[in-house]
Design a protein around this motif. Sequence first.
Motif, PDB file in Angstrom:
ATOM      1  N   THR A 189      -9.645  11.737  -4.694  1.00 40.37           N
ATOM      2  CA  THR A 189      -8.851  12.746  -4.041  1.00 40.37           C
ATOM      3  C   THR A 189      -9.250  14.296  -4.229  1.00 40.37           C
ATOM      4  O   THR A 189      -9.673  14.678  -5.461  1.00 40.37           O
ATOM      5  CB  THR A 189      -7.277  12.579  -4.557  1.00 40.37           C
ATOM      6  OG1 THR A 189      -7.004  11.456  -4.147  1.00 40.37           O
ATOM      7  CG2 THR A 189      -6.182  13.554  -3.573  1.00 40.37           C
ATOM      8  N   SER A 238      -6.423   0.685  -1.053  1.00 40.22           N
ATOM      9  CA  SER A 238      -6.461   1.097   0.492  1.00 40.22           C
ATOM     10  C   SER A 238      -6.953  -0.449   1.026  1.00 40.22           C
ATOM     11  O   SER A 238      -7.624  -1.358   0.788  1.00 40.22           O
ATOM     12  CB  SER A 238      -7.646   1.933   0.657  1.00 40.22           C
ATOM     13  OG  SER A 238      -7.904   2.121   2.067  1.00 40.22           O
ATOM     14  N   GLU A 274       1.116   4.342  -3.026  1.00 41.04           N
ATOM     15  CA  GLU A 274       0.786   5.584  -2.826  1.00 41.04           C
ATOM     16  C   GLU A 274       2.046   6.572  -3.059  1.00 41.04           C
ATOM     17  O   GLU A 274       1.660   7.657  -3.707  1.00 41.04           O
ATOM     18  CB  GLU A 274       0.401   5.759  -1.202  1.00 41.04           C
ATOM     19  CG  GLU A 274      -0.756   5.463  -0.682  1.00 41.04           C
ATOM     20  CD  GLU A 274      -1.139   5.816   0.671  1.00 41.04           C
ATOM     21  OE1 GLU A 274      -0.425   6.173   1.332  1.00 41.04           O
ATOM     22  OE2 GLU A 274      -2.442   5.689   1.356  1.00 41.04           O
ATOM     23  N   ASP A 313      -2.335   8.712   8.015  1.00 39.86           N
ATOM     24  CA  ASP A 313      -3.528   8.086   7.943  1.00 39.86           C
ATOM     25  C   ASP A 313      -4.497   8.113   9.169  1.00 39.86           C
ATOM     26  O   ASP A 313      -3.851   7.628  10.093  1.00 39.86           O
ATOM     27  CB  ASP A 313      -3.424   6.736   7.636  1.00 39.86           C
ATOM     28  CG  ASP A 313      -2.748   6.315   6.020  1.00 39.86           C
ATOM     29  OD1 ASP A 313      -2.782   7.574   5.105  1.00 39.86           O
ATOM     30  OD2 ASP A 313      -2.291   5.384   5.573  1.00 39.86           O
ATOM     31  N   HIS A 354      -8.573   8.704  -0.818  1.00 41.84           N
ATOM     32  CA  HIS A 354      -9.022   7.264  -0.635  1.00 41.84           C
ATOM     33  C   HIS A 354     -10.779   7.547  -0.340  1.00 41.84           C
ATOM     34  O   HIS A 354     -11.373   6.923   0.367  1.00 41.84           O
ATOM     35  CB  HIS A 354      -8.584   6.673   0.522  1.00 41.84           C
ATOM     36  CG  HIS A 354      -7.054   6.073   0.216  1.00 41.84           C
ATOM     37  ND1 HIS A 354      -6.629   5.702  -0.820  1.00 41.84           N
ATOM     38  CD2 HIS A 354      -6.194   6.627   1.019  1.00 41.84           C
ATOM     39  CE1 HIS A 354      -5.453   5.564  -0.790  1.00 41.84           C
ATOM     40  NE2 HIS A 354      -4.991   5.963   0.335  1.00 41.84           N
ATOM     41  N   THR A 384     -12.580   3.943   0.986  1.00 39.60           N
ATOM     42  CA  THR A 384     -11.491   3.054   0.530  1.00 39.60           C
ATOM     43  C   THR A 384     -11.171   3.018  -0.979  1.00 39.60           C
ATOM     44  O   THR A 384     -10.374   2.188  -1.354  1.00 39.60           O
ATOM     45  CB  THR A 384     -11.888   1.536   1.332  1.00 39.60           C
ATOM     46  OG1 THR A 384     -12.995   1.143   0.604  1.00 39.60           O
ATOM     47  CG2 THR A 384     -11.889   1.405   2.898  1.00 39.60           C
ATOM     48  N   THR A 385     -11.361   3.929  -1.619  1.00 44.69           N
ATOM     49  CA  THR A 385     -10.885   3.869  -3.050  1.00 44.69           C
ATOM     50  C   THR A 385      -9.598   4.100  -3.232  1.00 44.69           C
ATOM     51  O   THR A 385      -9.019   4.444  -2.413  1.00 44.69           O
ATOM     52  CB  THR A 385     -11.766   5.224  -3.432  1.00 44.69           C
ATOM     53  OG1 THR A 385     -11.376   6.281  -2.960  1.00 44.69           O
ATOM     54  CG2 THR A 385     -13.362   4.937  -3.589  1.00 44.69           C
ATOM     55  N   LYS A 442       0.675  -1.259   0.115  1.00 48.95           N
ATOM     56  CA  LYS A 442      -0.026  -0.089  -0.090  1.00 48.95           C
ATOM     57  C   LYS A 442       0.735   1.195   0.119  1.00 48.95           C
ATOM     58  O   LYS A 442       0.726   2.231  -0.765  1.00 48.95           O
ATOM     59  CB  LYS A 442      -0.880  -0.089   1.250  1.00 48.95           C
ATOM     60  CG  LYS A 442      -1.654   1.113   1.288  1.00 48.95           C
ATOM     61  CD  LYS A 442      -2.515   1.254   2.874  1.00 48.95           C
ATOM     62  CE  LYS A 442      -3.142   2.345   3.122  1.00 48.95           C
ATOM     63  NZ  LYS A 442      -2.232   3.273   3.596  1.00 48.95           N
ATOM     64  N   TYR A 484      -4.187   6.838  -4.825  1.00 47.94           N
ATOM     65  CA  TYR A 484      -5.057   7.570  -3.739  1.00 47.94           C
ATOM     66  C   TYR A 484      -6.834   7.344  -4.081  1.00 47.94           C
ATOM     67  O   TYR A 484      -7.385   8.082  -3.154  1.00 47.94           O
ATOM     68  CB  TYR A 484      -4.587   9.051  -3.980  1.00 47.94           C
ATOM     69  CG  TYR A 484      -3.381   9.117  -3.145  1.00 47.94           C
ATOM     70  CD1 TYR A 484      -2.865   8.529  -1.912  1.00 47.94           C
ATOM     71  CD2 TYR A 484      -2.271  10.176  -3.702  1.00 47.94           C
ATOM     72  CE1 TYR A 484      -1.660   8.704  -1.164  1.00 47.94           C
ATOM     73  CE2 TYR A 484      -1.067  10.556  -2.900  1.00 47.94           C
ATOM     74  CZ  TYR A 484      -0.890   9.631  -1.894  1.00 47.94           C
ATOM     75  OH  TYR A 484       0.251  10.197  -1.186  1.00 47.94           O
ATOM     76  N   GLY A 485      -7.006   7.164  -5.281  1.00 45.78           N
ATOM     77  CA  GLY A 485      -8.465   7.043  -5.539  1.00 45.78           C
ATOM     78  C   GLY A 485      -9.162   8.294  -5.404  1.00 45.78           C
ATOM     79  O   GLY A 485      -8.302   9.353  -6.175  1.00 45.78           O
TER      80      GLY A 485
END
Length: 395
Positions: free
Chosen positions: A275, A319, A54, A246, A290, A315-316, A50, A272-273
């Motif tokens: 953002t 994550s 990132e 986090d 996320h 949690t996108t 993870k 990061y999905g």
Amino acid sequence: MKKIILSIIIFLSFLHSAEVKELSWPKGESFLTFLEKYSIPQKLYFDLEKEDKELCSEIVANRRFYLYTEDDGTFNQVLIPVSEDIQIHIYQQSNGKYKFQTLPINYKEYTESIAIPITKSVSYDIKKATGDVTLAIQLQSLFKGSVDFRKMRKGDFIALKYTKKSLLGRRLGLPEIDAAMVEVRGKKYYRIKNKKDDKYYNEKAKGFTKTYFFRIPLTYKRISSKFTRKRWHPVLKRYRAHLGTDFAAPRGRKIYAAANGTVEFKGRKGGYGNTIIINHHNGYKTLYAHQNGFKKGLRRGQKVKKGQHIGYVGTTGLSSGPHLHLGLYKNGNAIDPMKVIKRPKTNGLKGQRKVTFIANAKKIINQFEDEITNGNKTKVIKLDRIAYKSDLKKI
């Protein structure tokens, strides 16, 4: 501990007929599109942990990186800086498989002291003496409310002690002022950084660094991962980094703007999905990653206030559970959000901390005074210049 590769020069020594290119990261290109461009399996990315995924999302447009290709143009390896301290390294192994790792950047760091007589203006004279106008901007910010730089005239004086970094002969990041003296018509003003708390005080230990205006942007259960700029992992035997904090929280919990600013980015950003990036127009930006979704109606370019609802925890991206990844950037460089948000408001140092600070400050002031008094006050005086390489600490 086995020595790691620290310098790009060392990398070059392993290359035979490879061509080295210094390039600018294209606008709109993601880490995955970079892999596709050079026929590198995207599995390399999806197999990462993870934190490493990132880091790939920290690559920004126009960042300089170093690409090594064979004579036929095929990929050999690449070095991609993601901060001032850490870089991504991808290379092809002898068995044909590709390897991903993170390495510290082996920059050089210089500490310089210089005394500058005013001839025209603060900005002009500092740039002429140091080649860097950003020092003048920092200086004026340090003495804001105490010194009117517009009224400085010929015969006034400035002394600076500052630290700067360079990589392959090119400036890396912005210089940082360690100590400064401004003399206006015989009256002297001092600002000296205390390394213990990264704040500025005068020669009597009175504080002058304003408390920042950021707030923690949500109600959270715990901090699930702290900010780490450059950390040696004893099990993996390599350097790791996590360029944010986090906050673990339930999916759907509201996220709020940490400070006033303008929405600079809203959308998907690699690992990061979902953002949002907010520009606070003072050198600072915050990143909220996320997210499960954004507040309805929020748009790019919109001005937001501190505490304004902007999104929801999710949690996108890549994550391991619902949380908010909060990134804080000062002049484009990632810094620890908790050191800024939780920085206590103080008017000055006390007790032994005050005694120690004043003793250290006196040494710097004496150096300024001795050289300026004994030197020619009509010319720039370079007091000293100390050069050393980056200090790699294991944590």
